[in-house]
Motif scaffolding. Structure first.
Motif, PDB file in Angstrom:
ATOM      1  N   ARG A  32       0.855  -1.194   0.000  1.00 36.00           N
ATOM      2  CA  ARG A  32       0.000   0.000   0.000  1.00 36.00           C
ATOM      3  C   ARG A  32       0.895   1.249   0.000  1.00 36.00           C
ATOM      4  O   ARG A  32       1.033   1.938   0.995  1.00 36.00           O
ATOM      5  N   TYR A  33       1.499   1.517  -1.147  1.00 27.66           N
ATOM      6  CA  TYR A  33       2.515   2.559  -1.262  1.00 27.66           C
ATOM      7  C   TYR A  33       1.945   3.949  -0.972  1.00 27.66           C
ATOM      8  O   TYR A  33       2.558   4.750  -0.255  1.00 27.66           O
ATOM      9  N   ASP A  34       0.752   4.259  -1.523  1.00 27.33           N
ATOM     10  CA  ASP A  34       0.155   5.580  -1.310  1.00 27.33           C
ATOM     11  C   ASP A  34      -0.236   5.791   0.147  1.00 27.33           C
ATOM     12  O   ASP A  34      -0.069   6.885   0.694  1.00 27.33           O
ATOM     13  N   ASP A  35      -0.763   4.735   0.775  1.00 22.98           N
ATOM     14  CA  ASP A  35      -1.113   4.834   2.194  1.00 22.98           C
ATOM     15  C   ASP A  35       0.141   5.024   3.047  1.00 22.98           C
ATOM     16  O   ASP A  35       0.123   5.755   4.047  1.00 22.98           O
TER      17      ASP A  35
ATOM     18  N   ARG B 262       2.854   6.543   2.088  1.00 17.55           N
ATOM     19  CA  ARG B 262       3.270   7.944   1.907  1.00 17.55           C
ATOM     20  C   ARG B 262       2.449   8.860   2.814  1.00 17.55           C
ATOM     21  O   ARG B 262       2.991   9.744   3.491  1.00 17.55           O
ATOM     22  N   SER B 263       1.140   8.646   2.844  1.00 13.63           N
ATOM     23  CA  SER B 263       0.267   9.466   3.680  1.00 13.63           C
ATOM     24  C   SER B 263       0.618   9.313   5.162  1.00 13.63           C
ATOM     25  O   SER B 263       0.662  10.300   5.909  1.00 13.63           O
TER      26      SER B 263
ATOM     27  N   GLN C 230       3.901  11.116   5.866  1.00 18.79           N
ATOM     28  CA  GLN C 230       3.706  12.562   5.866  1.00 18.79           C
ATOM     29  C   GLN C 230       3.142  13.046   7.206  1.00 18.79           C
ATOM     30  O   GLN C 230       3.545  14.089   7.723  1.00 18.79           O
TER      31      GLN C 230
ATOM     32  N   THR D 255       5.167  17.171   3.671  1.00 17.58           N
ATOM     33  CA  THR D 255       4.802  16.476   2.438  1.00 17.58           C
ATOM     34  C   THR D 255       6.023  15.965   1.684  1.00 17.58           C
ATOM     35  O   THR D 255       5.899  15.162   0.759  1.00 17.58           O
TER      36      THR D 255
ATOM     37  N   GLU E  48       9.516  11.791   0.021  1.00 18.16           N
ATOM     38  CA  GLU E  48       9.796  10.827  -1.040  1.00 18.16           C
ATOM     39  C   GLU E  48      11.134  10.121  -0.847  1.00 18.16           C
ATOM     40  O   GLU E  48      11.245   8.907  -1.073  1.00 18.16           O
TER      41      GLU E  48
ATOM     42  N   GLU F 155      11.297   6.135  -0.307  1.00 16.74           N
ATOM     43  CA  GLU F 155      12.026   5.249  -1.214  1.00 16.74           C
ATOM     44  C   GLU F 155      13.026   4.389  -0.449  1.00 16.74           C
ATOM     45  O   GLU F 155      13.198   3.202  -0.748  1.00 16.74           O
TER      46      GLU F 155
END
Length: 457
Positions: free
Chosen positions: A199-202, A204-205, A208, A214, A217, A221
């Motif tokens: 769940r890459y987007d989760d 990131r959130s 953050q 924000t 990245e 990574e």
């Protein structure tokens, strides 16, 4: 290190403050025998029991913790860290309510077994979660909140249990898991776990929120690469033994846990009030116990702030050396008091003073650092199994030491276990000097490279 709460770290601090409430509740169960067992043994409550039944009631949470740790190790990488921490609030609440309404000793044993089972969950999930969300510069501070929470729980239960009835104490204690449930629900899931589940987007959130920025990245990574490398092969329990770096981590983590417990800290916690009865001519056991845990809390908090400044090894060495000295003095005083004709009535303050010194010096390093280092040592693919093993090991060794303390104290005198713990401290010093690395300021990935022999620390 900046000690003040930075706005961009607020979620990290809130995660530590709310997530460790389960550990507070768990340790209230562990400390419960100190004010309560004398009441049950003296027959001044509706429930009564003998010494043997009382000793088993004392260690029942340790028995439950073994099963709880095993279950958690199997499901934590499926359900997630946050979900399990939230779920722990339910059995903690049930166990306290059961104690409050219990009219038989069987119900007390069941309730304390359930609390121990949930303890196995908390002591696997919470250190893992905090180790994964923390920035390297404050990971020692956040992870040290776990052992500090241990002392908070012990202090709370001794205050409540000394001045309230057994039932009222249990009902008041049931508030803690409720607070855990309604506060921790707002904390994000660990980005490590989210990356493990793809769940890459989760992730990131989550990152953050924990970093208050924000611009994550680069770190995302790095975490994704580390998780991918560590999970190229599905982790198995046997990997803790077959993989050289994991084997080294197990040796260090369990060795430190052994050193910590072989000071007798858990046994003294269980029987604290009874130990202080030896100096009852000088101060009331209830007051002495509360002073003891208050001092432990203050010093644990100081250690929590110092660990990312001074480092792990110096605090461990100083703490263990000082602990050995205080245990030796304690044992010698108890020997003179119980086994000689010397009148020690005018020196009853010695036991309180030396035990306070014991907890002061113990709390500087041994209270907080073994659990902190344990959360740093293992890659994500076996971390759940490692923390499960560590909690099972802790439950076994703490049970054995507590029964040893109880048995040898009754059979030979309380000076015998104190002398034994002193000798164990000497061997512990050798272990720390030779094998425990300094992990201050290192990323979790750097620690794995060290364990693999790729870098020195």
């Amino acid at each position: 290190m900046q000690i003040s709460v930075h706005k961009n770290r607020i979620y990290q601090y809130m995660a530590a403050l709310t997530g460790t409430l389960g550990i507070v509740s768990s340790e209230m169960h562990y400390g419960w025998p100190s004010p309560t067992l004398p009441i049950l043994l003296n027959g001044t409550d509706k429930l009564q029991m003998d010494e043997t039944e009382g000793s088993w009631l004392t260690i029942m949470p340790l028995v439950g913790a073994i099963l709880g740790a095993i279950i958690t190790g199997l499901v934590i990488d499926i359900l997630g860290r946050k979900r399990l921490i939230l779920l722990s609030s339910i059995p903690f609440f049930i166990s306290w309510i059961t104690i409050g309404f219990a009219e038989t000793s069987v119900l007390l044993h069941v309730a304390r077994f359930l609390a121990g089972l949930t303890d196995g969950l908390s002591f696997t999930a919470v250190p893992m979660f905090l180790g994964e969300i923390a920035e390297p510069s404050i990971r020692g501070l956040l992870s040290s909140m776990c052992p500090v929470s241990i002392v908070i729980g012990l202090l709370l239960i001794n205050i409540l249990g000394s001045y309230l009835t057994i039932s009222t104490t249990a009902f008041v204690s049931s508030i803690i898991p409720v607070i855990l449930l309604v506060t921790f629900v707002w904390i994000p899931e660990s980005p490590y776990f989210l990356l493990m589940r793809g769940r890459y987007d989760d992730a990131r959130s989550s990152l953050q929120k924990f970093r208050g920025s924000t611009d994550v990245e680069t770190e995302l990574e790095r975490l994704a690469k580390a998780v991918k490398e560590q999970n190229e092969s599905t982790g198995k329990f046997v990997d803790l033994v077959t993989c050289p770096s994991n084997r080294k981590a197990v040796f260090i983590a369990l060795g430190l846990r052994s050193v910590q417990q072989l000071t007798g800290i858990t046994a003294v916690t269980f029987y604290c009030k009874r130990v202080f009865e030896k100096s009852s001519n000088f101060i009331a056991p209830e007051v002495a116990t509360i002073i003891y845990f208050t001092v432990q809390l203050v010093l644990s908090a100081i250690s929590c702030l110092m660990v990312d400044i001074s480092g792990r090894r110096p605090l461990l060495i100083i703490s263990l050396a000082g602990t050995a000295v205080t245990l030796l003095i304690n044992g010698t005083y108890l020997y003179i008091k119980n086994c000689t004709e010397v009148d020690t009535k005018d020196f009853d303050f010695v036991l309180l003073a030396t035990l306070l010194c014991f907890i002061v010096i113990f709390s500087l390093g041994l209270q907080t650092i073994p659990l902190l280092i344990m959360s740093e040592m293992f890659p994500t693919n076996v971390k759940a199994f490692a923390l499960c093993l560590a909690d099972v090991y802790f439950s076994v060794i703490a049970s054995v030491i507590s029964k040893f303390f109880h048995g040898t104290s009754n059979a030979f005198g309380m000076h015998v276990p104190f002398y034994t713990f002193t000798v164990c401290c000497v061997f512990g010093l050798v272990f720390i000097v030779l094998w425990v690395p300094e992990t201050k300021g290192r990323t979790l990935e750097d620690i794995q490279r060290f364990l693999k022999g790729e870098i020195k620390m």
